[in-house]
Write an enzyme that holds these catalytic residues in place. Structure first.
Site, mmCIF file in Angstrom:
data_model
loop_
_atom_site.group_PDB
_atom_site.id
_atom_site.type_symbol
_atom_site.label_atom_id
_atom_site.label_comp_id
_atom_site.label_asym_id
_atom_site.label_seq_id
_atom_site.Cartn_x
_atom_site.Cartn_y
_atom_site.Cartn_z
ATOM 1 N N CYS A 193 90.168 -26.805 28.956
ATOM 2 C CA CYS A 193 90.844 -27.584 27.913
ATOM 3 C C CYS A 193 90.642 -29.084 28.154
ATOM 4 C CB CYS A 193 92.319 -27.187 27.853
ATOM 5 S SG CYS A 193 93.133 -27.744 26.348
ATOM 6 N N HIS A 195 92.413 -21.150 27.567
ATOM 7 C CA HIS A 195 93.105 -21.197 28.863
ATOM 8 C C HIS A 195 93.134 -19.826 29.515
ATOM 9 C CE1 HIS A 195 95.051 -25.237 28.721
ATOM 10 N NE2 HIS A 195 94.971 -25.083 27.415
ATOM 11 N N GLU A 209 93.971 -19.081 32.382
ATOM 12 C CA GLU A 209 95.138 -18.958 33.275
ATOM 13 C C GLU A 209 96.395 -18.559 32.518
ATOM 14 O OE1 GLU A 209 94.036 -21.713 32.031
ATOM 15 O OE2 GLU A 209 95.582 -23.269 31.895
#
Ligand SMILES: Nc1ncnc2c1ncn2[C@@H]1O[C@H](COP(=O)(O)OP(=O)(O)O)[C@@H](O)[C@H]1O
EC number: 6.3.5.3
Lengths: 80, 573, 230, 80
Positions: C87, C204, C206
């Site tokens: 990002c 993302h 994560e």
């Protein structure tokens, strides 16, 4: 000494902001806007006293930070 | 020096009686700076002069309540030596004037209320009311407000996980933007605003002070000339990056033992923060205004005291610990200045260029703050609708009409503009009954919701008040949480009108009854009155923000159907 | 596998990615402060996380590109250390020139936070070995400026050298205009450097690497790194 | 016909962008930048042929859309 930097998208790079502005103007009833493009202006207040030196320094600033030369071009005005 | 004329007094929103009180307290006429301080301290916003009497009737205690109303935010015990810290606050008027910045700074303000207490903010919510969807301004307002809330919260890195949106033509000229923040703090590290320790340094941190938000009314006073409008923007611009720095720096400093007291500079900035801290500690304070970090040249003491510049905090430190604090704030690139110290005089003394520019007694000013028992009339009962008079609509028509109605339509467009997952603990995203945020590093969660149905409150304030609390309670239990406490945001019209005051009184009564019945105390809140345009009041809107705990996330409930063939059961009446 | 996460003052996914790294690799990363040019020795991986590095008011990542820590990242990249930009990290890597092209404002000018589908375009990378070629995964995005642009030469090079790693697609894996959330060139969601050791992506991973958060499609990315770099 | 609109923050309004730019320039070693402020330029390509009419229309556009007159001021240049 004042300097002004105009940062605009290179021609050919699609400008989402400009396009959105043109659309919004149309929907507000402003026909006849063929195109809109949006750029940035950065006004700097500088210590310099020499216009040429100032221009050179601002050019450095543009290349290093103020403009992303992959997509943008810039133009400098120095106000003596 | 400016002479205080009746005109200037009126522009500062003080009545003749209130001004007489000022004269009695001081034993002399105030100067302009002092008058400005009185005007903000006695404003409805700071003094709760119309609402105090009724707010006192709300239940505020329970064994798990650590701090009820009276501090920057409420604090409750959530087990495992942790606390939840939360509050809701309105930014209605600024958001109508400038939706993006108004809403953004509203989020900034409520975040500061929460991290001032020592909590790391873990979630934001927002309760919004707009005018009719087809009103020419609505589209502009909603897109600005939503972008502003997102713009601020996304940058700061706190997930915006919930909220609510309603539409009604009576909000056309007066939208509501109520923002709520929930934070988590260790139970043994809560910070309060009560100053102590004569001689202790008073420290200013955060952004520099500019001429933001200095009250429009005061612009006309003699010191300012015709072109001052340009110089005195009444709308503040938020700087979420600075807020992020402020959060990190404050939390880092809070891990050491150098803070005695801390208070954010919200509305009425330096004035109310310094007054409140000194007043709570029963002390005096002396400030050297020349040391306040300033954004613009030529600022006056009056402007410094009344500025509403954002992203600033005031702290009292342990003596000699200034370098520890300064190092942390410098590391985060923030302004830091020792601007004064505490005294035992009980007075607020302000100096500027070596001269005393204000000298006010703190307690008398705070104690003499006006408190009104405004006349009120109960809301006349709404006519009962006979079921037989309600036209029958085939469900094939009713269902699409309901689903397409602005009050029920999906809010996805809104919450997709909010980063609702940052921090990596959003275990129940927007769209359900309540949002659930995992308590970091555990298998427990906090559930949260905001609720109010203004048309019920308008029809019957007592019942509507009860309903708002009950709805918040239901939303939390529906997520599998144990509801613990609420914050509220009382948005009403002009309290000087008995019928409006009656709505307020009724809603407080309903809230109190429901909170008491459910053991769901009010630990913080905010009042926003005078929400009217051209004499027409908004629908009464006592927004409730509820928080509950889920002890085992495996037992969390969600709204989606899980598998074909499962039974569907309806419970309740 | 030894990893570091660069922490800018406005980073806000630094902790999130650290949690994922620790969960999948069993070892917490070093959190490296932006003002420090010297990265830890013997790193296998540097992560430039999501957030708003220095507020991102001028252009996303513009100021971060000049941070002291980025000198260290550049040197590490030259030594062949793997670099992952997520990002804002992707934006920073483009601004530093470690990756080609630029990220502009989203087509609809709005910040967008939602799950999207991605097609894994190549598994010949340190980052995607644990995915299947063409696999469709669900990963969240959360950005205002994820609209990837590049000139024609770059576009061709990315294509010819198999350096487009992820493309926005529909749930069936079709790369369509409707599935493109931000107007990105050719639906590009993530690209590799010429040496294939630097990956930048807008989504993302994560955020969906923990079943509690509703999915684990991000996990193989970290698992791939663990296997490739240990 | 081309028109250019300059939109700048009113003096006194906090300009986080400008502040950030000044800080970044300092940390890149460009001392002597006393202040930086950032504004927008919008370039419009219009159907109009009459400069005065164009200016009036663009003024309308500014008030309705292009500038936020609560915190911004604007200036119009029409290029005949
Ligand atoms: N409607 C309410 N219900 C309960 N407490 C309230 C209400 N309104 C305000 N309070 C409490 O009064 C105190 C002052 O509120 P406020 O002035 O809004 O805080 P701040 O100083 O952060 O602006 C706070 O502790 C708040 O929780």
């Amino acid at each position: 000494m004042k300097a002004r930097v105009h940062v605009t998208l290179k021609p050919g790079v699609l400008d989402p902001q400009g396009k959105a502005i043109a659309n919004a103007l149309h929907s507000l009833g402003f026909d006849g806007v063929k195109e809109a493009r949006q750029g940035k202006v950065i006004d700097l207040d500088l210590d310099d006293t020499d216009a040429e030196a100032a221009r050179a320094r601002v050019d450095d600033m543009c290349r290093q930070l103020l403009a992303n030369t992959v997509i943008e071009t810039y133009r400098i005005e120095v106000d003596p | 020096m400016t002479t205080i004329t009746p005109n200037i007094i009126a522009e500062h929103g003080l009545t003749a009686e209130e001004y007489q009180r000022v004269l009695d307290i001081l034993g002399r006429a105030p100067n302009l700076t002092e008058l400005g301080i009185f005007s903000v301290m006695w404003s409805e916003h700071c003094s709760y002069k119309s609402s105090k009497k009724w707010l006192k009737t709300l239940p505020t205690s329970a064994p798990w309540v650590i701090q009820g109303p009276g501090e920057n935010a409420g604090v409750i015990d959530i087990g495992d030596d942790l606390t939840a810290v939360f509050k809701m606050e309105s930014h209605n008027h600024p958001s109508f004037i400038e939706p993006y910045q108004g809403a953004a700074t509203g989020v900034g303000g409520i975040l500061r209320d929460v991290f001032t207490m020592g909590a790391r903010p873990v979630a934001n919510l927002n309760a919004l009311r707009f005018g009719a969807p087809d009103h020419p301004k609505t589209r502009h307002l909603i897109s600005g407000v939503v972008a502003g809330i997102g713009g601020y919260g996304n940058c700061v890195g706190v997930p915006t996980v919930g909220g609510e949106v309603n539409f009604h033509p009576d909000y056309n000229g007066n939208i509501l933007v109520n923002a709520m923040t929930v934070g988590i703090a260790p139970a043994d590290r809560i910070f309060y605003s009560k100053a102590s320790g004569v001689g202790n340094p008073v420290v200013y941190v955060g952004s520099k002070t500019g001429r933001d938000g200095i009250h429009g009314a005061t612009m006309a006073s003699a010191e300012f000339n015709a072109d001052s409008e340009e110089k005195r923007p009444t709308v503040q611009v938020g700087d979420p990056f600075t807020e992020k720095l402020l959060i990190e720096a404050c939390l880092e400093l809070m891990a050491t033992d150098v803070i005695v007291a801390i208070q954010d500079m919200g509305a009425a900035g330096l004035t109310s923060s310094s007054f409140e801290m000194a007043s709570k500690g029963g002390l005096g304070v002396e400030l050297t205004l020349d040391r306040v970090p300033m954004r613009e040249e030529g600022m006056t003491p009056y402007e410094l005291m009344l500025s509403e510049s954002q992203e600033r905090m005031l702290m009292v430190l342990e003596p000699g610990k200034e370098p520890v604090a300064e190092a942390i704030f410098r590391k985060w690139g923030l302004d830091f200045a020792v601007i004064g110290h505490l005294t035992d005089t009980g007075r607020m003394v302000l100096t500027w260029n070596g001269e005393t520019v204000a000298d006010l007694p703190i307690d008398p000013l705070a104690e003499a703050a006006p408190e009104y028992d405004r006349p009120w009339e109960p809301t006349p009962p709404a006519p009962v609708v006979d079921a037989a008079d309600v036209p029958e609509v085939p469900w094939t028509e009713a269902l699409p009409a309901l689903m397409g109605s602005p009050d029920l339509a999906s809010r996805r467009w809104i919450w997709e503009q909010y980063d609702h997952m940052v921090m990596g603990d959003t275990v129940q995203r927007p769209g359900g009954d309540a949002a659930v945020v995992r308590i970091h590093g555990s298998e427990r969660g906090l559930a949260m919701t905001t609720d109010c149905t203004p048309r019920y409150v308008r029809a019957d304030p007592v019942m509507g008040g009860r309903q708002a609390v009950a709805e918040a309670w239901r939303n939390l239990t529906a997520a599998g949480a144990r509801p613990l406490a609420v914050t509220d945001n009382m948005n009403f019209g002009n309290p000087e009108k008995p019928l409006i005051m009656g709505q307020f009184v009724g809603a407080c009564q309903g809230l109190a009854e429901a909170c008491r019945a459910l053991d769901f105390p009010v630990v913080s809140g905010n009042v926003s009155l005078y929400n009217e345009t051209e004499g027409r009041a908004i629908p009464p809107t006592p927004t409730i923000g509820g928080v509950g705990v889920i002890d085992d996330l495996d037992r969390m409930a969600t709204v989606t159907f899980k598998a074909p063939g499962e039974a569907i059961v309806v419970i309740g009446e | 596998m030894k990893s570091a996460v660069i922490v800018f003052p406005g980073s806000n996914c630094d902790r999130d990615v650290a949690v994922s790294l620790e969960q999948t690799t069993g070892r917490p990363p070093v959190m490296h402060w932006h003002a420090d040019p010297a990265l830890p020795e013997d790193l296998d991986l540097v992560v430039v996380p999501g957030g708003f590095s220095y507020g991102d008011y001028l252009r996303c990542g513009a100021m971060a590109a000049h941070a002291a820590a980025m000198t260290g990242v550049r040197k590490a990249a030259e030594r062949g250390v793997a670099v992952l930009g997520i990002c804002n990290g992707f934006q920073v890597l483009c601004e530093t020139g470690l990756l080609p092209g630029a990220l502009m404002r989203n087509r609809d000018l709005r910040f967008l936070c939602k799950d999207v589908h991605l097609r894994v375009e190549t598994t010949d990378t340190l980052f995607t070995g644990h995915y299947a070629p063409g696999q469709v995964i669900r990963i969240p995005i959360a950005h205002h400026d994820g609209n990837y642009v590049a000139d024609l030469a770059t576009q061709c090079a990315l294509e010819d050298e198999d350096r487009v790693v992820f493309r926005y697609c529909d749930p069936a894996g079709k790369v369509t205009e409707d599935a493109n959330p931000n107007g990105s060139l050719d639906n590009i969601a993530g690209i590799l450097s010429e040496e294939r050791t630097v990956l930048g992506l807008m989504p993302h991973p994560e955020r969906l690497a923990d079943p509690r958060l509703g999915g684990t499609d991000g996990r193989p990315l970290f698992a791939s790194l663990l296997e490739a770099l240990s």
